[in-house]
Each structure stands twice: as structure tokens, then as C-alpha cells.
Design an enzyme around this catalytic site. Sequence first.
Site, PDB file in Angstrom:
ATOM      1  N   ASP A  67      -5.820  -9.640   5.509  1.00  0.00           N
ATOM      2  CA  ASP A  67      -5.597  -8.417   6.281  1.00  0.00           C
ATOM      3  C   ASP A  67      -6.734  -7.413   6.140  1.00  0.00           C
ATOM      4  O   ASP A  67      -7.634  -7.579   5.294  1.00  0.00           O
ATOM      5  CB  ASP A  67      -4.262  -7.776   5.854  1.00  0.00           C
ATOM      6  CG  ASP A  67      -4.072  -7.733   4.336  1.00  0.00           C
ATOM      7  OD1 ASP A  67      -5.067  -7.902   3.605  1.00  0.00           O
ATOM      8  OD2 ASP A  67      -2.946  -7.542   3.884  1.00  0.00           O
ATOM      9  N   ASP A 136       8.090  -3.599  -1.695  1.00  0.00           N
ATOM     10  CA  ASP A 136       9.196  -3.766  -0.749  1.00  0.00           C
ATOM     11  C   ASP A 136       9.308  -5.203  -0.255  1.00  0.00           C
ATOM     12  O   ASP A 136      10.026  -5.493   0.689  1.00  0.00           O
ATOM     13  CB  ASP A 136       9.009  -2.822   0.452  1.00  0.00           C
ATOM     14  CG  ASP A 136       7.680  -3.063   1.177  1.00  0.00           C
ATOM     15  OD1 ASP A 136       6.929  -3.977   0.773  1.00  0.00           O
ATOM     16  OD2 ASP A 136       7.392  -2.337   2.145  1.00  0.00           O
ATOM     17  N   HIS A 138       6.721  -7.089   0.919  1.00  0.00           N
ATOM     18  CA  HIS A 138       5.805  -7.516   1.980  1.00  0.00           C
ATOM     19  C   HIS A 138       4.749  -8.485   1.455  1.00  0.00           C
ATOM     20  O   HIS A 138       4.409  -8.470   0.268  1.00  0.00           O
ATOM     21  CB  HIS A 138       5.174  -6.327   2.722  1.00  0.00           C
ATOM     22  CG  HIS A 138       4.128  -5.549   2.000  1.00  0.00           C
ATOM     23  ND1 HIS A 138       4.293  -4.237   1.604  1.00  0.00           N
ATOM     24  CD2 HIS A 138       2.874  -5.880   1.624  1.00  0.00           C
ATOM     25  CE1 HIS A 138       3.181  -3.812   1.022  1.00  0.00           C
ATOM     26  NE2 HIS A 138       2.310  -4.787   1.020  1.00  0.00           N
ATOM     27  N   GLU A 143       5.238  -6.016   6.911  1.00  0.00           N
ATOM     28  CA  GLU A 143       6.238  -5.106   6.371  1.00  0.00           C
ATOM     29  C   GLU A 143       7.647  -5.625   6.678  1.00  0.00           C
ATOM     30  O   GLU A 143       7.824  -6.478   7.560  1.00  0.00           O
ATOM     31  CB  GLU A 143       6.050  -3.717   7.001  1.00  0.00           C
ATOM     32  CG  GLU A 143       4.712  -3.062   6.667  1.00  0.00           C
ATOM     33  CD  GLU A 143       4.656  -2.491   5.253  1.00  0.00           C
ATOM     34  OE1 GLU A 143       5.299  -3.041   4.344  1.00  0.00           O
ATOM     35  OE2 GLU A 143       3.950  -1.484   5.060  1.00  0.00           O
TER      36      GLU A 143
HETATM   37  C1  GLP Z   1      -1.369  -4.577  -0.067  1.00  0.00           C
HETATM   38  C2  GLP Z   1      -1.954  -5.897   0.391  1.00  0.00           C
HETATM   39  C3  GLP Z   1      -1.111  -7.057  -0.110  1.00  0.00           C
HETATM   40  C4  GLP Z   1      -0.865  -6.909  -1.601  1.00  0.00           C
HETATM   41  C5  GLP Z   1      -0.109  -5.625  -1.868  1.00  0.00           C
HETATM   42  C6  GLP Z   1       0.191  -5.403  -3.338  1.00  0.00           C
HETATM   43  O1  GLP Z   1      -0.316  -4.173   0.717  1.00  0.00           O
HETATM   44  N1  GLP Z   1      -2.048  -5.964   1.799  1.00  0.00           N
HETATM   45  O2  GLP Z   1      -1.787  -8.271   0.164  1.00  0.00           O
HETATM   46  O3  GLP Z   1      -0.131  -7.996  -2.070  1.00  0.00           O
HETATM   47  O4  GLP Z   1      -0.937  -4.559  -1.419  1.00  0.00           O
HETATM   48  O5  GLP Z   1      -0.902  -4.816  -3.963  1.00  0.00           O
HETATM   49  P1  GLP Z   1      -1.130  -4.771  -5.518  1.00  0.00           P
HETATM   50  O6  GLP Z   1      -1.580  -6.119  -5.918  1.00  0.00           O
HETATM   51  O7  GLP Z   1      -2.237  -3.754  -5.704  1.00  0.00           O
HETATM   52  O8  GLP Z   1       0.153  -4.369  -6.136  1.00  0.00           O
END
Ligand code: GLP
Length: 260
Positions: A67, A136, A138, A143
Site C-alpha cells: 500500500d 482494528d 486491518h 479497513e
Molecule cells: C499500517 C499498514 C499495515 C500495517 C499496520 C500496522 O496500517 N498499512 O500494513 O500492518 O499499519 O502497523 P504497525 O506494524 O506499525 O503496528
Amino acid sequence: MEIIITPDPASASKEAARFLAALLRKKPHAVLGLATGGTPLPLYRELIRMHRQEGLDFSRCTTFNLDEYVGLGAEHPASYRRFMQEHLFASLNIPPDHIRIPDGLAADIPAHCAAYEQAIVEAGGIDAQILGIGGDGHIGFNEPTSSLGSRTRLKTLTVRTREDNARFFASPGEVPHHVITMGIGTILDARSLVLLAFGAAKAEAVAAMVEGPITAMVPASALQMHPVVKVLLDEPAASKLKRRGYYRDVFAHKPEWQRW
Ligand code: GLP
């Protein structure tokens, strides 16, 4: 799903790195799906160590990131392109034209998303997709309420995700509302999935993903439909799983031929 509960993020990340290294040694032109966020950082450090110290070669592989934020270019400090460059690509030998990340500045977003899907197909499909998980539930930026069959497209972030990710920006107001993300259907097309989750803040989402119903309200629960998923957790992230004992038992008695 294979649930692997490890003592700490470093051990989980080493397991994930071993899996990717085994794939790359068997299939040097493998296609890797990559993720951003804080979670994969120890994995990326371990891959860099293996590249430097063990000669793990990335020169023939191709990568697709999950993404990107709409409106952020490669030079923006919070863009995922920049994140990947800093934390992984600068230290590995992946040819730059083998690296694909959705373009946050694409003029025609639907056409760009369709081309991204096509590029994955033309590369032969993703062999292993790395995933984190949002608080949440995702995955990528899919989302809650995302279609479980969705493909790469524009999404609007929830208030919670914008707050969670504000730490990467100079101020919370700078977090874009829109992103381009691989869809859940795109992710499920990968031949194998490796999801990492660390810390108590992820425990609820992990329990819902693994032991809850398959629902668009918890996008990661769609992984229950995929036949090859490794979920690598630390103890706090695993703390709300009801069948923790069973998962430990499965891993402890895993036949040698199933290990990597
Ligand atoms: C973002 C990314 C996800 C990731 C999530 C959790 O939303 N798009 O790919 O898994 O954050 O991030 P973190 O690893 O910093 O908790």
C-alpha cells in the site's frame, strides 16, 4: 492457519526471515509481497544481516508492496516508498526495476490500480506476502467493511488508523485520508502469507483474526480461507487466544519435514 507463539519479536522475525530465505534459495526469482509499519522492521534487519553475512541474494527477486498514501511522493518522509528505501531496499541488492509500490501520486488511480494487479500477474503472482495487522484487524490498508474479494483500489482510512499512524508524520493533521492498497482478494491470491503481530495492543485483533468468525468487520479474518498462513506472534500479542496451548503443542511436535 499455523500459529507460532515466540518469546519475543526478534525470535518471530528470525522465523519469518528463515522462511523467506528458504524460499529465495529454492526459487531465486521469487516474488515477495512486502509490508510497512513498525512490525516488519526486525524482519527487515534480519534479512539485511543474512544478505551481508550469509550471502542471501535478492538480485533476481521481485517485490510488491501492499500500500501507499495518496498524495505522498517518493521523497515524502512518511511515504511508504521512502520507508522501504530506508529500511530495506538501500541495504539489499534488489534491482530497482524489480521493486513495485503503488504510486501515491498516480494521476489516474483506477488505471494505476488495474496496472498494479496486472503487474503482479505478469510477475507470476506473489510467492510469499508479509503482513502486519492493524489494531482494528486491518491488513494492508483494508479497513473494516472492506470486501473480502477486493482488489487493489483507493480506500479511505478510519479515524483510528489515521491516529495510529500519526506517529510517522510531523503532525496528526498531515496523515492523508486516502490510500491505495492491495485488496483482500489480491492478498489471498499470494501462495503463502506470513503475518507478524507484536504487543498487547494487537492481542484483540489477533484473537478475532484467528478464532473469530470470518467477517468484513475484521479484514484479517479472511486469512482463515487461505491454506498456507503462518502467524508469528510474541507472547503479549498471543495473550487473548483461547487455544494458545494447542498452538504451542502443534509447533512443539511439528514433524521435521514440515520445518524450514
Ligand atoms: C499500517 C499498514 C499495515 C500495517 C499496520 C500496522 O496500517 N498499512 O500494513 O500492518 O499499519 O502497523 P504497525 O506494524 O506499525 O503496528
